[in-house]
Design an enzyme around this catalytic site. Structure first.
Site, short mmCIF file in Angstrom:
data_model
loop_
_atom_site.label_atom_id
_atom_site.label_comp_id
_atom_site.label_asym_id
_atom_site.label_seq_id
_atom_site.Cartn_x
_atom_site.Cartn_y
_atom_site.Cartn_z
N PRO A 72 0.80 -1.24 0.00
CA PRO A 72 0.00 0.00 0.00
C PRO A 72 0.83 1.28 0.00
CG PRO A 72 0.15 -0.84 2.22
CD PRO A 72 0.87 -1.85 1.36
N GLY A 82 4.34 1.68 1.79
CA GLY A 82 5.29 1.94 2.88
C GLY A 82 6.62 2.48 2.39
N ASP A 114 10.39 -4.38 -2.54
CA ASP A 114 10.12 -5.25 -1.40
C ASP A 114 9.13 -6.35 -1.79
OD1 ASP A 114 10.43 -6.09 1.26
OD2 ASP A 114 8.72 -4.90 1.95
N LYS A 149 13.82 -12.31 0.11
CA LYS A 149 13.11 -13.13 1.10
C LYS A 149 13.80 -14.49 1.18
CE LYS A 149 10.22 -9.70 0.98
NZ LYS A 149 10.14 -8.67 2.04
#
Length: 356
Positions: free
Chosen positions: A222, A224, A276, A305
């Site tokens: 959203p 960040g 990200d 990740k």
């Protein structure tokens, strides 16, 4: 005289095997021998060097900034087991016997619940310990900015380490704690802010993170990470099929494109790429690699990740693959990778291309 023969390195609890694997790999590459000793979930690793190898030289050859999973790196003495009736005397005697002197003392605990429970004990011992060390002339001014670290593993177990300016974290426990900014749409915003603190010297922020720069945030929703870019006055392409924060969009600095970040191409060369995206680390690496080889950006920060096992080797493979591709393309770049405090099961990579 007591001589330090090991390194004491802090890490996120649960990542001890990964730090130990990284240390074993990197020390072997430079011809050193040693063994990583740890307990699962302890939040630190002891790296024992061979007796004939000066541990200070190893720390200099393997600086903290070159390690992915370490939060702090100390030259350390052997652990002490204390009597509850007199915890301080053994600490002071070991310091004096080592010949160490220093300008400051940090009492720390591992980043665990058990460690946090020792805060009251540490506070009670702070002044008495400093007073005793001053009397024995170990704590004194003009000691080269060296710092004594007293790591309390339990109420009766402690290990002493020394850190040196230029090769240590300046945050207690190696943890850079940031306050969640009002108005940011998600807590992931702290990951990018911490990355800037880690990889971009503060006196270079105005030049490298300046108003009017162009950036892309892949997997933005959203928002960040986009929020951090906008807070610096950058114009941002936010690439994500998901919805963006309405307040962020009202800034007028964000162009939201509902496209696939893995295939989207920028219309011009940008100052920053940030990413990200939650996906396989090799897939994210390949995507960022394409951006860098094509010189679509000047700097990039992205997360990889990690799997549950063999995390160091996954990171190492991705970094070596990226470095090899840049080298083959004739592109010079500075590359760094760190497991930051606000990361979880991921590491953060920064790449800055050198101008041709």
């Amino acid at each position: 005289m007591t001589t330090p023969h090991e390194l004491l390195l802090y890490c996120r609890p649960g990542f001890e095997p990964d730090l130990a694997a990284e240390l074993a790999d990197k020390t072997s590459r430079i011809g050193w021998h040693g063994e990583g000793i740890f307990e699962s979930g302890a939040g630190f690793v002891r790296f024992m060097g061979a007796d004939e190898e000066p541990i200070n030289a190893l720390q200099q050859a393997l600086p903290l900034s070159s390690l992915v999973f370490a939060r702090q790196s100390l030259v350390a003495l052997s652990p002490l087991t204390l009597m509850r009736e007199d915890r301080l005397s053994p600490i002071v005697e070991q310091v004096v016997d080592s010949g160490w002197n220093f300008e400051s003392i940090w009492q720390e605990t591992p980043d665990t619940n058990d460690g946090k429970a020792l805060s009251g004990l540490i506070k009670a011992l702070e002044r008495p310990l400093a007073s005793l060390l001053k009397k024995r002339k170990a704590l004194r001014r003009k000691a080269g900015a060296r710092r004594l670290h007293v790591l309390w593993c339990a109420g009766d177990r402690v290990q002493l380490g020394m850190s040196f300016p230029g090769n240590r974290s300046e945050s207690p426990g190696g943890i850079r704690r940031l306050r969640f900014p009002h108005g940011a749409p998600s807590r992931s915003t702290l990951k990018l802010e911490e990355a800037w603190h880690e990889f971009v010297p503060r006196d270079e922020w105005d030049d490298r993170l300046g108003e009017g720069m162009q950036a892309a945030d892949l997997g933005a929703a959203p928002g960040g990470w986009t929020w951090q870019l906008v807070s610096r006055g950058m114009n941002v392409y936010a690439i994500d099929n998901g919805p963006m924060d309405k307040t962020l969009m009202a800034s007028g600095l964000v162009e939201h494109l509902r496209e696939d970040g893995f295939v989207w191409k920028p219309p011009c060369r940008l100052d920053w790429l940030v990413c990200d995206i939650v996906d396989r680390p090799t897939r994210v690496q390949a995507m960022v690699e394409r951006w860098l080889v094509q010189r679509w950006c000047r700097e990039a920060i992205f997360n990889l990740k990690l799997p549950m096992r063999q995390r160091w080797w996954q990171v190492n493979d991705c970094l070596e693959g990226l470095e090899a591709s840049l080298r083959e393309a004739g592109i010079s770049a500075a590359l760094s990778c760190r497991h930051l405090y606000h990361d979880r099961e991921e590491v953060t990579v920064h790449v800055r291309l050198h101008e041709a």
